[in-house]
Enzyme design. Sequence first.
Site, PDB file in Angstrom:
ATOM      1  N   VAL A  11      51.412 -18.886 -28.817  1.00 26.43           N
ATOM      2  CA  VAL A  11      51.265 -17.763 -29.753  1.00 26.43           C
ATOM      3  C   VAL A  11      51.182 -16.441 -29.009  1.00 26.43           C
ATOM      4  O   VAL A  11      51.839 -15.458 -29.361  1.00 26.43           O
ATOM      5  CB  VAL A  11      50.029 -17.967 -30.645  1.00 26.43           C
ATOM      6  CG1 VAL A  11      49.743 -16.721 -31.477  1.00 26.43           C
ATOM      7  CG2 VAL A  11      50.219 -19.170 -31.553  1.00 26.43           C
ATOM      8  N   ASP A  30      45.795 -13.417 -18.724  1.00 31.88           N
ATOM      9  CA  ASP A  30      45.532 -14.850 -18.625  1.00 31.88           C
ATOM     10  C   ASP A  30      44.714 -15.104 -17.365  1.00 31.88           C
ATOM     11  O   ASP A  30      44.855 -14.386 -16.362  1.00 31.88           O
ATOM     12  CB  ASP A  30      46.842 -15.639 -18.583  1.00 31.88           C
ATOM     13  CG  ASP A  30      46.659 -17.084 -19.005  1.00 31.88           C
ATOM     14  OD1 ASP A  30      47.090 -17.438 -20.116  1.00 31.88           O
ATOM     15  OD2 ASP A  30      46.051 -17.873 -18.240  1.00 31.88           O
ATOM     16  N   LYS A  35      50.207 -18.833 -13.156  1.00 33.16           N
ATOM     17  CA  LYS A  35      51.024 -18.579 -14.336  1.00 33.16           C
ATOM     18  C   LYS A  35      51.365 -17.098 -14.449  1.00 33.16           C
ATOM     19  O   LYS A  35      52.513 -16.731 -14.737  1.00 33.16           O
ATOM     20  CB  LYS A  35      50.265 -19.045 -15.576  1.00 33.16           C
ATOM     21  CG  LYS A  35      51.018 -18.937 -16.887  1.00 33.16           C
ATOM     22  CD  LYS A  35      50.144 -19.465 -18.023  1.00 33.16           C
ATOM     23  CE  LYS A  35      50.851 -19.423 -19.353  1.00 33.16           C
ATOM     24  NZ  LYS A  35      49.974 -19.896 -20.459  1.00 33.16           N
ATOM     25  N   PHE A 150      52.396 -17.154 -38.208  1.00 35.16           N
ATOM     26  CA  PHE A 150      53.085 -18.179 -38.994  1.00 35.16           C
ATOM     27  C   PHE A 150      54.387 -18.565 -38.292  1.00 35.16           C
ATOM     28  O   PHE A 150      55.461 -18.561 -38.890  1.00 35.16           O
ATOM     29  CB  PHE A 150      53.372 -17.670 -40.407  1.00 35.16           C
ATOM     30  CG  PHE A 150      52.129 -17.330 -41.191  1.00 35.16           C
ATOM     31  CD1 PHE A 150      51.434 -18.315 -41.876  1.00 35.16           C
ATOM     32  CD2 PHE A 150      51.650 -16.026 -41.231  1.00 35.16           C
ATOM     33  CE1 PHE A 150      50.282 -18.011 -42.597  1.00 35.16           C
ATOM     34  CE2 PHE A 150      50.506 -15.715 -41.954  1.00 35.16           C
ATOM     35  CZ  PHE A 150      49.821 -16.704 -42.635  1.00 35.16           C
ATOM     36  N   ASN A 209      49.454 -24.071 -43.796  1.00 30.54           N
ATOM     37  CA  ASN A 209      49.844 -25.224 -42.991  1.00 30.54           C
ATOM     38  C   ASN A 209      49.436 -26.543 -43.647  1.00 30.54           C
ATOM     39  O   ASN A 209      50.171 -27.530 -43.597  1.00 30.54           O
ATOM     40  CB  ASN A 209      49.229 -25.124 -41.595  1.00 30.54           C
ATOM     41  CG  ASN A 209      50.051 -24.245 -40.673  1.00 30.54           C
ATOM     42  OD1 ASN A 209      51.099 -23.745 -41.050  1.00 30.54           O
ATOM     43  ND2 ASN A 209      49.571 -24.042 -39.467  1.00 30.54           N
ATOM     44  N   LEU A 251      61.008 -31.279 -47.365  1.00 33.44           N
ATOM     45  CA  LEU A 251      61.165 -32.460 -48.195  1.00 33.44           C
ATOM     46  C   LEU A 251      61.900 -33.573 -47.446  1.00 33.44           C
ATOM     47  O   LEU A 251      62.319 -34.550 -48.057  1.00 33.44           O
ATOM     48  CB  LEU A 251      61.930 -32.124 -49.482  1.00 33.44           C
ATOM     49  CG  LEU A 251      61.201 -31.297 -50.538  1.00 33.44           C
ATOM     50  CD1 LEU A 251      62.084 -31.142 -51.766  1.00 33.44           C
ATOM     51  CD2 LEU A 251      59.873 -31.925 -50.931  1.00 33.44           C
ATOM     52  N   GLY A 254      60.397 -38.836 -42.854  1.00 35.01           N
ATOM     53  CA  GLY A 254      60.522 -39.246 -41.462  1.00 35.01           C
ATOM     54  C   GLY A 254      59.268 -39.957 -40.990  1.00 35.01           C
ATOM     55  O   GLY A 254      58.477 -40.439 -41.801  1.00 35.01           O
ATOM     56  N   CYS A 261      49.962 -27.557 -34.725  1.00 36.30           N
ATOM     57  CA  CYS A 261      49.398 -26.850 -35.883  1.00 36.30           C
ATOM     58  C   CYS A 261      48.964 -27.763 -37.018  1.00 36.30           C
ATOM     59  O   CYS A 261      47.781 -27.801 -37.359  1.00 36.30           O
ATOM     60  CB  CYS A 261      50.408 -25.822 -36.405  1.00 36.30           C
ATOM     61  SG  CYS A 261      50.735 -24.473 -35.254  1.00 36.30           S
ATOM     62  N   LYS A 322      59.230 -32.232 -32.470  1.00 39.06           N
ATOM     63  CA  LYS A 322      60.352 -31.780 -33.284  1.00 39.06           C
ATOM     64  C   LYS A 322      61.402 -31.214 -32.342  1.00 39.06           C
ATOM     65  O   LYS A 322      61.141 -31.026 -31.145  1.00 39.06           O
ATOM     66  CB  LYS A 322      59.913 -30.711 -34.302  1.00 39.06           C
ATOM     67  CG  LYS A 322      59.360 -29.446 -33.662  1.00 39.06           C
ATOM     68  CD  LYS A 322      58.965 -28.389 -34.680  1.00 39.06           C
ATOM     69  CE  LYS A 322      60.149 -27.697 -35.268  1.00 39.06           C
ATOM     70  NZ  LYS A 322      59.766 -26.520 -36.092  1.00 39.06           N
TER      71      LYS A 322
END
Length: 437
Positions: A11, A30, A35, A150, A209, A251, A254, A261, A322
Amino acid sequence: MNITIVGTGYVGLVTGTTLAELGNSVYCVDIDEKKVEGMKKGIVPIYEPNLEEMFLRNIQSERLFFTTDLQEALEKSEVIYLALPTPPGEDGSADLSYVLSVADKVGEMITEYKVIVNKSTVPVGTADRVREVISARTNIEFDVVSNPEFLREGFAVEDSMNPARVVVGSSSERAKDIMSQIYQPFTNTGIPIIFMDEKSSELTKYASNSFLAVKITFMNEIANYCEKVGADVDKVRLGMGSDDRIGNRFLFPGIGYGGSCFPKDVKALIRSGKDENFDFEILEATEKVNISQKVILVSEIEKYFNGDIAGKTIAVWGLAFKANTDDIREASSLDNIEILLEKGAKVVAYDTVAEKNVRKILDDKIQYAKSMYEALENADALLIATEWPEFKNPNFKMMSEKMNNKVIFDGRNLYPLEIPEQNGFFYKSIGRKTILG
């Protein structure tokens, strides 16, 4: 405007890069020195389509900076975004220790008015807690704002540059004016800012969510019922989705939802409800169904092999939760692989994007293929766990030549039923008839 982003996770980095793209000077903070040094050299620490180009452009334009020095960044900035992890505790509650720790440091360091923006997904009442922590450390005026993200992993750049809406929770007119200035490039193109109180803003993220998680899970339940009665979930989905009260997004049935999230936010909202003596019964059911849905095909694999998969080689296409991300948090692939290994199967997986992250967890417990077809060498069956585009139009003839058995268990319903049938494959998907090959 000068802006500090504390936290360069998914994010924070996307938000910081987007705000720089909108013309602001952004200082990303950070604690990980390695990093930070890498980002200064143009190394993007996460995989996200189209992020690297925007990231490098803003470094070159000297609008995007990286540091481990929070004090330095605060002194340069008017607005401080907190984009810190809020991992789930054992009881499902969101761990606010990172957020509150940084709030405490901010309280010690600020010397003039600042707007502190909670960008992390946090429980209702967190803005009040952040306000209390900072107030205990300073008499300097400040405001705390809730501004939830979002972003969809895999589409985060698109979502950040063209959001459906911007939600801002604040009780301060001064803070609202500043947030309006930041997001003016969006409002100029017709994207709305929705102002509300802090608690409503915080709940909006969890509610959004959790609703999507419920929608996915409902469709999975319908898919499972379709198999019982001989209906086709693809046709049911089209019939439902054409109703504009329902819509056709989320819809697709799976093997369950995963990622950083939905699982975390559902757990957190359930826990928040219990803290108020309120039971989110629909969310509890959603969580229960999703756990079983993620591994629903393992029993089908066992059934195909007459209850014994010991010694069988199962190819797995896809490891990320995903497509278009390297995120493996709560990925269905890992749940399936764990059970397959427990039952004595050999697993050969292919996912060049997520492989690095899986190796950190599974190491050499499974094998890793360099191509989707290499994974099929002498495989007794294929399990599809992620809907990567390259899996959607494979060479079935080549698959036939490489596999011991022409058997596919498709957890993402990638193929019209006639395709595996024409190629002589046994094909088991979700909510549709089984093709026997």
